[in-house]
Design a protein around this motif. Structure first.
Motif, short mmCIF file in Angstrom:
data_model
loop_
_atom_site.label_atom_id
_atom_site.label_comp_id
_atom_site.label_asym_id
_atom_site.label_seq_id
_atom_site.Cartn_x
_atom_site.Cartn_y
_atom_site.Cartn_z
N SER A 156 -15.80 6.77 -9.95
CA SER A 156 -14.49 6.34 -10.43
C SER A 156 -14.67 5.89 -11.87
O SER A 156 -15.79 5.75 -12.36
CB SER A 156 -13.93 5.20 -9.57
OG SER A 156 -13.66 5.63 -8.26
N SER A 172 -3.04 3.25 -11.69
CA SER A 172 -4.10 4.02 -11.05
C SER A 172 -3.65 5.42 -10.66
O SER A 172 -2.45 5.70 -10.50
CB SER A 172 -4.63 3.28 -9.82
OG SER A 172 -3.59 3.03 -8.88
N HIS A 174 -5.83 9.25 -8.77
CA HIS A 174 -7.13 9.72 -8.26
C HIS A 174 -7.54 11.01 -8.94
O HIS A 174 -6.71 11.86 -9.26
CB HIS A 174 -7.14 9.85 -6.73
CG HIS A 174 -6.32 10.96 -6.15
ND1 HIS A 174 -6.81 12.23 -5.98
CD2 HIS A 174 -5.05 10.98 -5.66
CE1 HIS A 174 -5.87 13.00 -5.41
NE2 HIS A 174 -4.80 12.26 -5.21
N HIS A 222 -7.27 2.78 -13.72
CA HIS A 222 -8.26 3.15 -12.71
C HIS A 222 -8.08 4.61 -12.33
O HIS A 222 -6.98 5.04 -11.97
CB HIS A 222 -8.11 2.30 -11.45
CG HIS A 222 -8.48 0.87 -11.63
ND1 HIS A 222 -8.72 0.03 -10.56
CD2 HIS A 222 -8.68 0.11 -12.74
CE1 HIS A 222 -9.04 -1.18 -11.03
NE2 HIS A 222 -9.01 -1.15 -12.34
N TYR A 224 -9.62 7.07 -9.61
CA TYR A 224 -10.40 6.91 -8.38
C TYR A 224 -11.04 8.20 -7.89
O TYR A 224 -10.40 9.26 -7.86
CB TYR A 224 -9.51 6.36 -7.26
CG TYR A 224 -8.94 5.00 -7.53
CD1 TYR A 224 -9.75 3.94 -7.95
CD2 TYR A 224 -7.58 4.75 -7.36
CE1 TYR A 224 -9.22 2.68 -8.20
CE2 TYR A 224 -7.04 3.49 -7.60
CZ TYR A 224 -7.86 2.47 -8.03
OH TYR A 224 -7.33 1.23 -8.27
N GLU A 227 -10.32 9.97 -3.09
CA GLU A 227 -9.06 9.60 -2.43
C GLU A 227 -8.76 10.51 -1.25
O GLU A 227 -8.25 10.05 -0.21
CB GLU A 227 -7.91 9.67 -3.45
CG GLU A 227 -6.57 9.17 -2.93
CD GLU A 227 -5.69 10.24 -2.30
OE1 GLU A 227 -4.63 9.91 -1.73
OE2 GLU A 227 -6.07 11.44 -2.36
N SER A 234 -10.95 3.88 -4.26
CA SER A 234 -10.08 2.71 -4.44
C SER A 234 -10.44 1.60 -3.47
O SER A 234 -10.32 0.41 -3.80
CB SER A 234 -8.61 3.10 -4.26
OG SER A 234 -8.36 3.64 -2.98
N ASP A 304 -3.81 5.73 -2.81
CA ASP A 304 -4.71 4.62 -3.12
C ASP A 304 -4.03 3.26 -3.21
O ASP A 304 -4.71 2.24 -3.17
CB ASP A 304 -5.43 4.91 -4.44
CG ASP A 304 -6.48 6.00 -4.30
OD1 ASP A 304 -7.33 5.89 -3.41
OD2 ASP A 304 -6.45 6.96 -5.09
#
Length: 365
Positions: A156, A172, A174, A222, A224, A227, A234, A304
């Motif tokens: 991440s 955030s 992913h 963020h 991630y 996911e 996350s 997430d």
């Protein structure tokens, strides 16, 4: 800027310990994983069992490595505004919004056969994305891009724009992708799911990092890993923050922003989210875009945001539409850049940028 000292020390220990595990080529599917498909439905499953869940569209969390007993499920609820009030600070930022960076990054992401979290492609794609993110904020004082290493190959990525306090607003998305028919080896461009969320974050990050705004609260971006196989990335991060009692105000998750309905509508997720933050989100869509909103629910662990909600923090999610499976290309080889509406995607830059600044606050407001 580096993470605040107590958190940085914790992060380095965690990071280095997992780095050794990565060098040992740990296969997290060498033994069964504890999978949760509902609040009270937990089972130990094999890799093939887990892939079958993905094929069927079942939403789940992989909680094998999470020690929930160490987490307070009632994190301190920090203040959020009741309504938008920073229009004079935010609307001038919109003149800098462009689709140039989103297009370039999505074209680069599409060059990977897939971004499956437990593979060489997964790792290389996260390292490539870290380079792209770093280039966006290069030379901007106080901003640093840090990889977050997990027990699987893909990293991440966390970027922090520091504010006057360590109270933190998280945006955030992913970075992994999956082909539901052949999770490990199938072609999975993952451009809408969730390349579009990734590039919205990057465009918001570019604008904020280069702006003259003095933020009251810190904003973190963020990206991630993992996911698609149970919210792995996350979950690691949210639970680490919870154990360290990090003061997170809210997480806004962007998972697919480029495939609208006709007419376009912003979906407002109402389950496993915070009602107060969701109310603010509806108002922000109305104030900062010309789109209407429509509530929807997506069930257990559909993205997430659920990791933050389960860890006791506020979470919200504005969807590309109020349809959970509205994009028929999701999790297939045809989820490519030709399906993306950049006009729709840029609405989510407005939304995420406005939400982040409204909640973070600015000096002099």
């Amino acid at each position: 800027m580096l993470f605040y000292a107590p958190f940085l020390a914790f992060f380095v220990v965690f990071h280095c310990g997992l780095a050794a595990r990565i060098q040992g080529n740990l296969d997290i599917y060498a033994s069964k994983r504890l999978i949760q498909t509902g609040p009270s439905d937990k089972k130990w499953l094999t890799k093939n069992d887990i892939f079958n869940l993905s094929r069927s569209g079942t939403k789940f969390r992989d909680i094998t490595d999470i020690d929930s007993s160490l987490i307070s499920l009632r994190q301190k609820q920090l203040h959020i505004p009741d309504q938008p009030s920073l229009q004079q600070a935010i609307k001038p930022l919109f003149t800098n919004i462009s689709d140039a960076l989103p297009r370039r990054v999505l074209e680069g992401m599409a060059k990977f056969h897939n971004r499956f979290f437990n593979s060489r492609n997964g790792r290389e794609s996260s390292l490539w994305l870290q380079q792209q993110i770093t280039s966006v904020v290069a030379g901007i004082g106080g901003v640093e891009v840090v990889p977050f290493v997990h027990s699987f190959p893909q990293n991440s990525i966390i970027t922090k724009i520091p504010g006057r306090s360590d109270e933190t607003v998280i945006l955030s998305a992913h970075l992994d992708s999956i082909n539901k028919f052949d999770p490990e080896h199938g072609s999975a461009p993952g451009i809408d799911d969730d390349g579009t969320g990734v590039v919205v974050l990057m465009e918001v990050m570019r604008i904020l990092a280069s702006s003259q705004l003095k933020l009251n609260r810190t904003i973190e971006f963020h990206f991630y890993a993992g996911e698609e196989v149970g919210l792995l990335g996350s979950a690691d991060i949210a639970h680490m923050y919870a154990k360290a009692m990090r003061p997170v105000v809210v997480d806004l998750q962007l998972d697919m922003t480029g495939f609208p309905t006709s007419p376009p509508v912003v979906g407002i997720l109402t389950d496993n989210t915070d009602p107060g933050s969701t109310s603010l989100l509806r108002q922000i869509v109305s104030e900062y875009t010309d789109l209407k909103t429509q509530d929807f629910s997506c069930g257990y662990a559909c993205s997430d945001h659920a990791s933050w909600f389960e860890a006791g923090y506020r979470a919200v999610l504005p969807g590309e539409s109020p349809l959970v499976t509205g994009n028929p290309h999701m999790h297939t080889s045809s989820d490519d850049i030709s399906t993306v509406s950049f006009q729709h995607l840029l609405h989510y830059v407005n939304i995420a940028l406005a939400f982040a600044v409204e909640v973070a606050g600015v000096t002099g407001s």
